[in-house]
Design an enzyme around this catalytic site. Structure first.
Site, mmCIF file in Angstrom:
data_model
loop_
_atom_site.group_PDB
_atom_site.id
_atom_site.type_symbol
_atom_site.label_atom_id
_atom_site.label_comp_id
_atom_site.label_asym_id
_atom_site.label_seq_id
_atom_site.Cartn_x
_atom_site.Cartn_y
_atom_site.Cartn_z
ATOM 1 N N GLU A 1 -7.911 -2.827 4.158
ATOM 2 C CA GLU A 1 -7.731 -3.728 5.299
ATOM 3 C C GLU A 1 -7.586 -2.987 6.626
ATOM 4 O OE1 GLU A 1 -8.530 -6.391 4.430
ATOM 5 O OE2 GLU A 1 -7.306 -7.410 2.945
ATOM 6 N N HIS B 1 -0.927 0.218 -1.566
ATOM 7 C CA HIS B 1 -1.774 -0.527 -2.491
ATOM 8 C C HIS B 1 -1.122 -0.567 -3.858
ATOM 9 C CE1 HIS B 1 -5.342 -1.822 -4.724
ATOM 10 N NE2 HIS B 1 -5.734 -2.308 -3.559
HETATM 11 N N1 COA Z 1 4.802 -0.484 4.756
HETATM 12 C C1 COA Z 1 6.094 -0.144 4.510
HETATM 13 N N2 COA Z 1 6.608 -0.027 3.286
HETATM 14 C C2 COA Z 1 5.801 -0.310 2.256
HETATM 15 C C3 COA Z 1 4.462 -0.679 2.427
HETATM 16 C C4 COA Z 1 3.968 -0.766 3.739
HETATM 17 N N3 COA Z 1 2.721 -1.122 3.988
HETATM 18 N N4 COA Z 1 3.909 -0.891 1.219
HETATM 19 C C5 COA Z 1 4.857 -0.673 0.325
HETATM 20 N N5 COA Z 1 6.011 -0.307 0.937
HETATM 21 C C6 COA Z 1 7.287 0.037 0.300
HETATM 22 C C7 COA Z 1 7.988 -1.214 -0.202
HETATM 23 O O1 COA Z 1 8.828 -1.765 0.788
HETATM 24 C C8 COA Z 1 8.748 -0.683 -1.379
HETATM 25 O O2 COA Z 1 9.907 -0.065 -0.921
HETATM 26 P P1 COA Z 1 11.302 -0.163 -1.732
HETATM 27 O O3 COA Z 1 10.997 0.403 -3.096
HETATM 28 O O4 COA Z 1 12.233 0.659 -0.915
HETATM 29 O O5 COA Z 1 11.639 -1.613 -1.780
HETATM 30 C C9 COA Z 1 7.842 0.404 -1.937
HETATM 31 O O6 COA Z 1 6.996 0.812 -0.854
HETATM 32 C C10 COA Z 1 6.947 -0.068 -3.087
HETATM 33 O O7 COA Z 1 6.273 -1.223 -2.667
HETATM 34 P P2 COA Z 1 5.877 -2.439 -3.610
HETATM 35 O O8 COA Z 1 6.166 -3.718 -2.898
HETATM 36 O O9 COA Z 1 6.470 -2.255 -4.959
HETATM 37 O O10 COA Z 1 4.346 -2.229 -3.737
HETATM 38 P P3 COA Z 1 3.332 -3.286 -4.320
HETATM 39 O O11 COA Z 1 2.447 -2.579 -5.248
HETATM 40 O O12 COA Z 1 4.028 -4.491 -4.829
HETATM 41 O O13 COA Z 1 2.576 -3.735 -2.979
HETATM 42 C C11 COA Z 1 1.094 -3.965 -1.234
HETATM 43 C C12 COA Z 1 1.327 -3.345 -2.612
HETATM 44 C C13 COA Z 1 -0.355 -3.784 -0.841
HETATM 45 C C14 COA Z 1 1.390 -5.459 -1.309
HETATM 46 C C15 COA Z 1 2.035 -3.283 -0.210
HETATM 47 O O14 COA Z 1 1.730 -1.908 -0.139
HETATM 48 C C16 COA Z 1 1.985 -3.941 1.153
HETATM 49 O O15 COA Z 1 2.713 -4.903 1.392
HETATM 50 N N6 COA Z 1 1.099 -3.440 2.079
HETATM 51 C C17 COA Z 1 0.955 -4.051 3.375
HETATM 52 C C18 COA Z 1 0.065 -5.276 3.273
HETATM 53 C C19 COA Z 1 -1.379 -4.907 3.078
HETATM 54 O O16 COA Z 1 -1.906 -3.994 3.702
HETATM 55 N N7 COA Z 1 -2.055 -5.676 2.205
HETATM 56 C C20 COA Z 1 -3.445 -5.463 1.897
HETATM 57 C C21 COA Z 1 -3.593 -4.935 0.501
HETATM 58 S S1 COA Z 1 -5.259 -4.450 0.143
#
Ligand code: COA
Length: 370
Positions: free
Chosen positions: A313, A251
């Site tokens: 989710e 998140h």
């Molecule tokens: N599975 C695997 N790796 C994940 C991950 C997940 N669900 N969520 C984050 N990461 C990793 C990213 O790849 C990133 O790795 P890196 O630094 O090696 O590139 C690191 O964790 C940080 O992620 P980041 O993209 O900066 O986090 P964010 O704050 O931009 O994204 C979400 C938040 C929710 C978009 C992200 O956690 C995600 O994509 N989750 C899955 C989708 C989801 O469940 N969405 C519903 C949200 S309520």
């Protein structure tokens, strides 16, 4: 510097002041207009949470009944206008269909914000249910509570009280959540002095993405692919090795488990307790818990500095499946509640906000001299 700003995604930037909700990512707390989410979700119906957002207090029984009636009448009005939507509801993706259908809603200058919100929220429920029914939409029953009628319009038969209670718990849980991407989108549109319908259409587009509201369908696909709790370890490790994200985990704001995951898990357990023991809910819940545990462990090993735990989710998928909704309706059902939050933010933005207009940093060449 410019790369950092783009990759930063406005993390930690305060873009509005609000009385609607507060997300504490460190402590894992969500407050809805003064009430901890776990105190109202699973205890009060959707109508009460909607009233709370617009009036700042929980309704009396008479006020609840009055909002219920307004939503019921608005559902009927929306149903009567289904024929005016062109081919919007024929679009194959439910969120595309919802976006197109909501775009048909009229703008009524001078309409009071709560009445306008009721009109939009009711229409979203009717449009989503009608999309799912194809050629045989089910007429709303204005006397029913909103959640009960939504399930009825989708399934074509009355839902059990336990399913209605579970859906109410879900709708209250997701009604608002700080400055999430779709709410920010709605606020940007409202800040230009545009209308509420336009703001909601834009927000639907933002919610659709799988990094925001589009995750629960893929969560269920993942649970299906894993099948049994024993398969979780190998599946998660293979997905991560392929560079995939585990849906329902991580998140932007929460550094602990999303508080909404607890609330939804509780609602699923209540639903299971009310079932006759033959329902598959318990099995699903055990599988989901095993996958969550495994994903949390493996993500912690890969990202020791960034806690990645279950978000809303993850258990949304299990709950919405358990109340009988097909996975194509998961994100639209999210929209059916969040629409109330969007409308409340639009009103707040109009009253207190200013045009949202940040700057960009130009990184390309300057014009050639001379
Ligand atoms: N599975 C695997 N790796 C994940 C991950 C997940 N669900 N969520 C984050 N990461 C990793 C990213 O790849 C990133 O790795 P890196 O630094 O090696 O590139 C690191 O964790 C940080 O992620 P980041 O993209 O900066 O986090 P964010 O704050 O931009 O994204 C979400 C938040 C929710 C978009 C992200 O956690 C995600 O994509 N989750 C899955 C989708 C989801 O469940 N969405 C519903 C949200 S309520």
């Amino acid at each position: 510097m410019s790369g950092r700003i783009e990759a930063n995604g406005l993390e930690d930037v305060v873009a509005a002041t609000t009385r609607l909700s507060d997300v504490d990512g460190e402590q894992g707390r969500l407050v809805l207009a003064g009430h901890a989410v776990e105190d109202i979700a699973g205890r009060l119906p959707f109508e009460d949470a909607m009233f709370l957002l617009f009036r700042g207090v929980l309704p009396t029984l008479a006020e609840r009944a009055s909002l219920r009636e307004a939503l019921g009448e608005a559902r009927e009005a929306a149903f009567d206008r289904l024929g005016d939507l062109g081919d919007a509801l024929a679009l194959p993706d439910a969120m595309d269909a919802l976006r197109a259908a909501v775009a048909h809603l009229g703008v009524r200058p001078g309409e009071e914000p709560p009445a306008e919100a009721a009109r939009i929220v009711a229409a979203v429920a009717v449009f989503v249910a009608a999309w799912s029914r194809g050629q045989a939409p089910v007429r709303p029953d204005a006397r029913l509570p909103h959640a009960a009628d939504y399930l009825r319009m989708v399934a074509g038969r009355e839902a059990t009280p336990a399913s209605v209670a579970a859906l109410d718990a879900y709708l209250v849980t997701v009604i608002d959540h700080g400055m999430n991407a779709s709410t920010f989108t709605a606020r940007v549109v409202a800040s230009t002095a545009s209308d509420t319908v336009s703001a909601v259409v834009a927000a639907i587009g933002a919610l659709k993405g799988k990094l925001h509201g589009g995750a629960p369908g893929p969560v269920l696909d993942m649970l299906d692919a894993i099948g049994e709790p024993e398969g979780a370890r190998a599946w998660v490790s293979a997905a991560l090795a392929r560079g995939e994200r585990i849906m329902g985990m991580g998140h932007r704001v929460y550094r602990v488990r999303d508080p909404r995951a607890f609330v939804l898990e509780r609602a699923i357990a209540d639903l299971e307790a009310a079932s006759d023991g033959t329902s598959p809910i318990g099995r699903r819940l055990r599988l989901a818990r095993a996958v969550e545990k495994e994903a949390e462990t493996q993500l912690a090993a890969r990202h020791p500095d960034r806690p990645l735990k279950a978000n809303v989710e993850f258990y949304t998928a299990v709950l919405l499946e358990a109340v009988g909704l097909p996975r194509t309706l998961f994100t639209p059902t999210f929209a059916s509640s969040r629409a109330a939050g969007w409308c409340a933010h639009v009103e707040e933005q109009r009253r207190h906000g200013r045009l949202i207009r940040p700057k960009s940093r130009y990184t390309n060449a300057a014009p050639a001299a001379g």
